[in-house]
Write a protein that holds these residues in place. Sequence first.
Motif, PDB file in Angstrom:
ATOM      1  N   TYR A 151       0.829  -1.203   0.000  1.00  0.00           N
ATOM      2  CA  TYR A 151       0.000   0.000   0.000  1.00  0.00           C
ATOM      3  C   TYR A 151       0.865   1.256   0.000  1.00  0.00           C
ATOM      4  CZ  TYR A 151      -4.163   2.761   0.908  1.00  0.00           C
ATOM      5  OH  TYR A 151      -5.192   3.655   0.808  1.00  0.00           O
ATOM      6  N   ALA A 181      -4.905  -5.150  -1.498  1.00  0.00           N
ATOM      7  CA  ALA A 181      -6.225  -5.620  -1.063  1.00  0.00           C
ATOM      8  C   ALA A 181      -6.334  -7.129  -1.129  1.00  0.00           C
ATOM      9  CB  ALA A 181      -7.310  -4.976  -1.922  1.00  0.00           C
ATOM     10  N   LEU A 188      -6.952  -2.089   3.320  1.00  0.00           N
ATOM     11  CA  LEU A 188      -7.571  -1.253   2.290  1.00  0.00           C
ATOM     12  C   LEU A 188      -8.737  -0.453   2.863  1.00  0.00           C
ATOM     13  CD1 LEU A 188      -7.751  -0.616  -0.829  1.00  0.00           C
ATOM     14  CD2 LEU A 188      -9.604  -2.273  -0.840  1.00  0.00           C
TER      15      LEU A 188
END
Length: 566
Positions: A151, A181, A188
């Motif tokens: 991320y 995700a 997420l």
Amino acid sequence: METSYFRRPIPLAAIVLLALAVHGPLLMLQLPLNTSYDANFHIFFASHYAHHWFDPWNEKWFAGFSQTTYPPLGHQWIALFSYVVGLKMAYMLVQLIAILLLPVGVYRFARLWVDERASSYAALFSVFLGVVGFLVYSAGQLSTMLSAPLYLLALPYFYDWSRTGEGRGLLKGVILALAAASVHHVTLLFGSMLFALPVLWLACLDRREGSSVFSVIARAGVFAVLAGIGVGIVLLPYWIAIIRHPIEQMPIPHASRSNLLMNPTYLINYFVIPYGALILALPFILWFGSANRRLRPLLLGFWFAFLFGLGGTTPVPKWIFGRAFEILTFERFTLWAALLALPIVGLIAEALLERFQTAAAVGLSLAAVASLSGMKVDSVIEFLNRSGHDKYRYLTLGFGNSLPKISTYAVANSVDGEYNSARLLPEMTQYGSAQLTSSKYFGTAGMESLRAMLKHANYYGLKYIFVHDPYYEPLLAFAGWRQIESYDPDSITVWSKEDVPPARKFESDAMPAPWEGLLWGILPLASSILAILFAFLLPDRGGVTESIVEFPATAGEGVFAREVRS
């Protein structure tokens, strides 16, 4: 030309090698298998994919449950590596990859906020974060550790696309978001607000001359829509499972939701150990972050993550999350708070080294290092795999987190399990307790859940119970069970009930359709492979935004961003 080592950025390759040197030996010794809670849980999930890649229905726990209730990517990579190095070492390899990606992700994220030198310090400190040691070697939260750097790597592309409309940033950012995700949905759903909103705010501040705030927000909306559609498709079986069977079980207590001030043990485990030396930096994080306009979005994200990481110590998490407060565990927010703080901590380190040089280097090194601070079940597995014992279901009592070890290698199935969100059996969901193997630790709720399961043993084909805690033996004897064997001299006893029929397969509307298994086996893994390919086939352009942050703030608030070419 600058000659002082204290005024040079640390090469990122050197930081990654340091992470390898620090954590590699611990993982090669398979330390998490003996010290962490969830490591064997992840190995158990991976074992199923290794044998049934396109069939996520797993009969080994809860008389059958769907693994589509948990994103599969980390487990699927373990399964792939296990064909070469075995399940245990494959887990260590994937965990090591997560640890090596973390300083890379922290560096790239920090470069949005501070200069190259401060970013290198932030990446260096990520190697020694107390919360990393806690999550890897105590909690065993592989998915949280692997999704976080993915991320972080996606966020600079989100920034580039929102700020400049760079199509390459849109493509690479969305793919990395899908991969993150596919490892962990919670990162997420909740981490996106804590990380993406400050980055969007920053993109608005750094927008190009002639560009409006509306255009930046509009491009961010395009990114969010495409990422949302992609996540909806890639994790479609997960959404189907959650819609079909939302989590409505009785809340299960967890220490991270407690008021940490009321329990010194919880305070140490969930605050002192995870934050480590960062506790000393908290006043300076607030000082530096609030003094510079460009760092304030980052400080705000850190502050919310910090509050959430305190669990039930403040009423804020319960106000915001509502019912979800009783489902979430909050140590992951501590990790996110630490990651959000690191760019500012890197800036603090830069200021200290600028002024004190050697003395500061020694002090920072000591603080960083100071922040990093089972049971044999072979006989149980051997019993379950011989003499037709796998025709029946089993239960363990007093085995703690050793249950996944048994489930991974035993052919027989259990009515218990460690993944609370997948439970559908009323004997478990109607009581506020977690695993049956640890029933006594959940008080009356735990023991009532165990009694209900023993009452329905014939219905589930539950014939064998393995006991590692004499506390449970009077209850078994009273319910009509008798001891038939003992192992490891008498530390594990086996109990049986004579009139139990062989276990039968239960049909459930939670079973994924064949097409769901096909999607589950292809799309999450494909997202990670695409991310790897794009990293090599679509290299980043030479132009980057360099952040110049001064402290104390000048009249111009000590910060500006400029376009440079590498």
